[in-house]
Design a protein around this motif. Structure first.
Motif, PDB file in Angstrom:
ATOM      1  N   HIS A 103       1.938  -0.081  -7.464  1.00  0.00           N
ATOM      2  CA  HIS A 103       2.849  -0.515  -6.486  1.00  0.00           C
ATOM      3  C   HIS A 103       2.834   0.554  -5.233  1.00  0.00           C
ATOM      4  O   HIS A 103       2.779   0.137  -4.145  1.00  0.00           O
ATOM      5  N   THR A 104       2.171   1.756  -5.458  1.00  0.00           N
ATOM      6  CA  THR A 104       1.566   2.698  -4.422  1.00  0.00           C
ATOM      7  C   THR A 104       0.349   1.989  -3.417  1.00  0.00           C
ATOM      8  O   THR A 104       0.444   2.135  -2.397  1.00  0.00           O
ATOM      9  N   LEU A 105      -0.405   1.202  -4.248  1.00  0.00           N
ATOM     10  CA  LEU A 105      -1.525   0.584  -3.506  1.00  0.00           C
ATOM     11  C   LEU A 105      -0.916  -0.385  -2.780  1.00  0.00           C
ATOM     12  O   LEU A 105      -1.362  -0.657  -1.558  1.00  0.00           O
ATOM     13  N   VAL A 106      -0.036  -1.270  -3.129  1.00  0.00           N
ATOM     14  CA  VAL A 106       0.578  -2.328  -2.172  1.00  0.00           C
ATOM     15  C   VAL A 106       0.981  -1.526  -1.008  1.00  0.00           C
ATOM     16  O   VAL A 106       1.046  -2.200   0.129  1.00  0.00           O
ATOM     17  N   GLN A 107       2.113  -0.308  -1.095  1.00  0.00           N
ATOM     18  CA  GLN A 107       2.549  -0.118   0.003  1.00  0.00           C
ATOM     19  C   GLN A 107       1.611   0.626   0.787  1.00  0.00           C
ATOM     20  O   GLN A 107       1.849   0.721   2.209  1.00  0.00           O
ATOM     21  N   ALA A 108       0.396   1.055   0.285  1.00  0.00           N
ATOM     22  CA  ALA A 108      -0.635   1.895   1.229  1.00  0.00           C
ATOM     23  C   ALA A 108      -1.341   1.065   2.179  1.00  0.00           C
ATOM     24  O   ALA A 108      -1.793   1.241   3.166  1.00  0.00           O
ATOM     25  N   MET A 109      -1.415  -0.346   1.982  1.00  0.00           N
ATOM     26  CA  MET A 109      -2.052  -1.336   2.664  1.00  0.00           C
ATOM     27  C   MET A 109      -1.147  -1.496   3.846  1.00  0.00           C
ATOM     28  O   MET A 109      -1.927  -2.530   4.947  1.00  0.00           O
ATOM     29  N   THR A 110       0.005  -1.249   4.123  1.00  0.00           N
ATOM     30  CA  THR A 110       0.728  -1.505   5.353  1.00  0.00           C
ATOM     31  C   THR A 110       0.016  -0.851   6.685  1.00  0.00           C
ATOM     32  O   THR A 110      -0.562   0.069   6.520  1.00  0.00           O
ATOM     33  N   PRO A 111      -0.153  -1.656   7.568  1.00  0.00           N
ATOM     34  CA  PRO A 111       0.515  -2.830   8.159  1.00  0.00           C
ATOM     35  C   PRO A 111      -0.028  -4.145   7.376  1.00  0.00           C
ATOM     36  O   PRO A 111       0.488  -5.286   7.848  1.00  0.00           O
ATOM     37  N   HIS A 112      -1.437  -4.040   6.815  1.00  0.00           N
ATOM     38  CA  HIS A 112      -1.639  -5.544   6.206  1.00  0.00           C
ATOM     39  C   HIS A 112      -0.810  -6.025   4.979  1.00  0.00           C
ATOM     40  O   HIS A 112      -0.485  -5.132   4.091  1.00  0.00           O
TER      41      HIS A 112
END
Length: 272
Positions: A109-118
């Motif tokens: 979940h942290t990885l997904v959020q860290a991808m923002t703005p991608h």
């Protein structure tokens, strides 16, 4: 397809591919007066080096088989790489695990959020969306605003109305995704979520037509075009990774293919 055993689904797929071939396609004389479309079962069996009875049972869903036999049949039927992979997935030893976690770990979940703005998202084996970031919500739509049953990649492509305008190459993208999904669903005929999704997809005329043809496809990294009403054209590379510590889950991310797309993603996030 719902309710068919994997063996019967395999048999139906082989029959559909046998019927699309002409004798001349495999080096056989095209004798006049043939009353059935495509190759005969006996012709496939002979070219594959197996008995007619065995191949007949294979199409009827009555035979267990091996990778060696399926590769021989795939070669005779001129299957492409995606179709061959689909056929080989029916070997009993390659069946997917019965269940996958319904949760996403804090690390993923942290990885997904860290991808923002991608844009990034985590999918389960049914392609239901389990986690997503603000970039994904801005590019498509916020899944939190959808009914839980609609938080699905295939639902967004086929049943979410803006999808066809958002994706300039919608037909190509939609057919490829549906082909990948069909390969997964075919191996889980008793899975109620797959059956539910298939029923929903078949209410779309395009999906129903392509599904009936038993089209299959494999995942291929690609550049996908978006025509977003807020920021215009984007070219995004589609990256898919398996989550080793969460079997059955996949991490998807959209990465900019050029500077213009990178800037557009940032504007999209800032305006969200």
């Amino acid at each position: 397809m719902s309710g068919e055993s994997p063996r019967r689904e395999l048999g139906a797929f082989l029959r559909s591919r046998r019927e699309r071939l002409a004798p001349g396609d495999v080096g056989l004389p095209d004798a006049p007066g043939r009353r059935t479309p495509g190759l005969r079962r006996a012709e496939v069996a002979e070219l594959a080096g197996i008995s007619v009875s065995w191949y007949t049972w294979l199409e009827q869903g009555r035979a267990r088989t091996s990778e060696q036999v399926l590769r021989a049949v795939a070669r005779v039927l001129r299957l492409d790489a995606a179709e061959t992979a689909h056929v080989l997935s029916f070997v009993e030893e390659s069946r997917p695990p019965a269940d996958a976690p319904t949760w996403v770990s804090p690390n993923l979940h942290t990885l997904v959020q860290a991808m923002t703005p991608h844009p990034a998202v985590v999918l389960d084996p049914h392609w239901d969306l389990l986690a997503w970031n603000a970039g994904y919500a801005a590019l498509l739509t916020d899944p939190a605003r959808l009914h839980p049953k609609q938080r699905n990649l295939l639902w967004l492509v086929f049943r979410w109305p803006p999808a066809r305008a958002l994706l300039p190459d919608w037909e190509q993208e939609a057919r490829a995704l549906l082909g990948q999904f069909r390969s997964r669903a075919a191996r889980r005929p008793d899975d109620p979520r797959f059956a539910e999704l298939v029923a929903e997809l078949l209410s779309d005329a395009d999906a129903a037509r392509w599904y009936e043809r038993r089209e299959t496809a494999g995942f291929e990294p690609s550049v996908r075009r978006f025509r977003h009403p807020a920021v215009g054209e984007l070219r995004l590379r589609y990256v898919k990774l398996a989550a080793v510590d969460e079997p059955g889950h996949h991490f998807l991310a959209y990465l900019p293919d050029d500077r213009g797309s990178e800037d557009a993603l940032r504007r999209l996030r800032a305006n969200a």
